[in-house]
Design an enzyme around this catalytic site. Sequence first.
Site, PDB file in Angstrom:
ATOM      1  N   LYS A   1       0.877  -1.176   0.000  1.00  0.00           N
ATOM      2  CA  LYS A   1       0.000   0.000   0.000  1.00  0.00           C
ATOM      3  C   LYS A   1       0.907   1.217   0.000  1.00  0.00           C
ATOM      4  O   LYS A   1       1.805   1.330   0.831  1.00  0.00           O
ATOM      5  CB  LYS A   1      -0.897   0.004   1.238  1.00  0.00           C
ATOM      6  CG  LYS A   1      -1.945   1.115   1.210  1.00  0.00           C
ATOM      7  CD  LYS A   1      -2.990   0.859   0.148  1.00  0.00           C
ATOM      8  CE  LYS A   1      -3.998   1.992   0.051  1.00  0.00           C
ATOM      9  NZ  LYS A   1      -5.073   1.715  -0.895  1.00  0.00           N
TER      10      LYS A   1
ATOM     11  N   SER B   1      -1.251  -0.986  -4.320  1.00  0.00           N
ATOM     12  CA  SER B   1      -2.463  -0.173  -4.291  1.00  0.00           C
ATOM     13  C   SER B   1      -2.114   1.170  -3.664  1.00  0.00           C
ATOM     14  O   SER B   1      -1.465   1.223  -2.622  1.00  0.00           O
ATOM     15  CB  SER B   1      -3.542  -0.891  -3.471  1.00  0.00           C
ATOM     16  OG  SER B   1      -4.718  -0.134  -3.396  1.00  0.00           O
TER      17      SER B   1
END
Length: 375
Positions: free
Chosen positions: A166, A236
């Site tokens: 992330k 992401s």
Amino acid sequence: MPNAMSRRTALVHRVPARHPGDAAAVAALFDSGAMRPEEVVAILGKTEGNGCVNDFTRAYAVEALSWMLAARLGSTPEAVQARVALVMSGGTEGGLSPHFLVFGVREATAPSGPPALALGTGFTPELPPEALGRLAQVRATAAAVREAMDQAGIADPADVHYVQVKCPLLTNERIAAAKARGATVSTEDTYHSMGLSRGASALGVALALGEVAEAVLEEAAIGADWSLFSGRASCSAGIELLRGEVVVMGNSPAWGGDLAIAHAVMQDAIDLPAVQQALRGAGLAPGGGQLPPAEAARLVAVLAKAEPASTGRIRGRRHIMWDDSDINATRHARALVGGVIAAAVGRTDLFVSGGAEHQGPDGGGPVAVIARRGV
């Protein structure tokens, strides 16, 4: 009978989410004794936002999970977020179901056996806006991946099957802050910054795993040279954090339990054989069609990346994902890949993440399967 020894055991539970702030099913794991709060090392979530810059369902989920865990641990949300990788991926288009994957580590006495699922987490320092989408982010991510591998006790990169990252993105406020310091940023398009940040993170994974040599990495290649990629990275980007958070998943003989992970690389969005290859690698028998019920019962999680091919074609036929002004291209891709995988496994709570820059070949992406071994 094999000698018993102290071996870490990975725990993975998949639970539904009624809305992005719904931490009840995760809390129920603790109430049932399936997992203790202190064992949690990461939570991956699919939330029903748009997956774009302004997708605040991700931050909402992180806050809800942080407060719930803090209450259970007698801690603070800030302390939880400092220790636990909370990776939220926005977008459950098509038939995808919002859910959380809760990962834990337990110290247990277990007999020696085949390599089992091993988990490790790592974190980059907070990344200034000027580092995003550039080699500084690549190198910081590579260091965090190596840290996570060390934590998991995985020495050989070949034993790593999936790396979830992330990473931050640029906002107008962050761009202005960089300019005020006299710094430049990789782009002033906040949406484009998501792709550059994901791409730099993926190349960091590739660098750490030896998939790409540092000598060939140039800043201009980030978001441009699709021949450079990781077959095991899933990245992401989100507005809710300033550092990179890394979860390494692999197999190790030093770990116990009945979970194992395998991966394959989808060459395009409809590469069903790659999905079946990953299922077989994890010890499942997909047969010629949908995963049979007995095999589906052993399936714990499927994680995949989705990205429209930059050529505008899939196996020579035109797609319009990049031309649709109403629906973002990555949202189309999540729905498409999610449908292909759902048809293969017979369930829709799948961690399909959009935006696969340098994550698999152009138009394709990695797919990983976690499953319980058969008796």
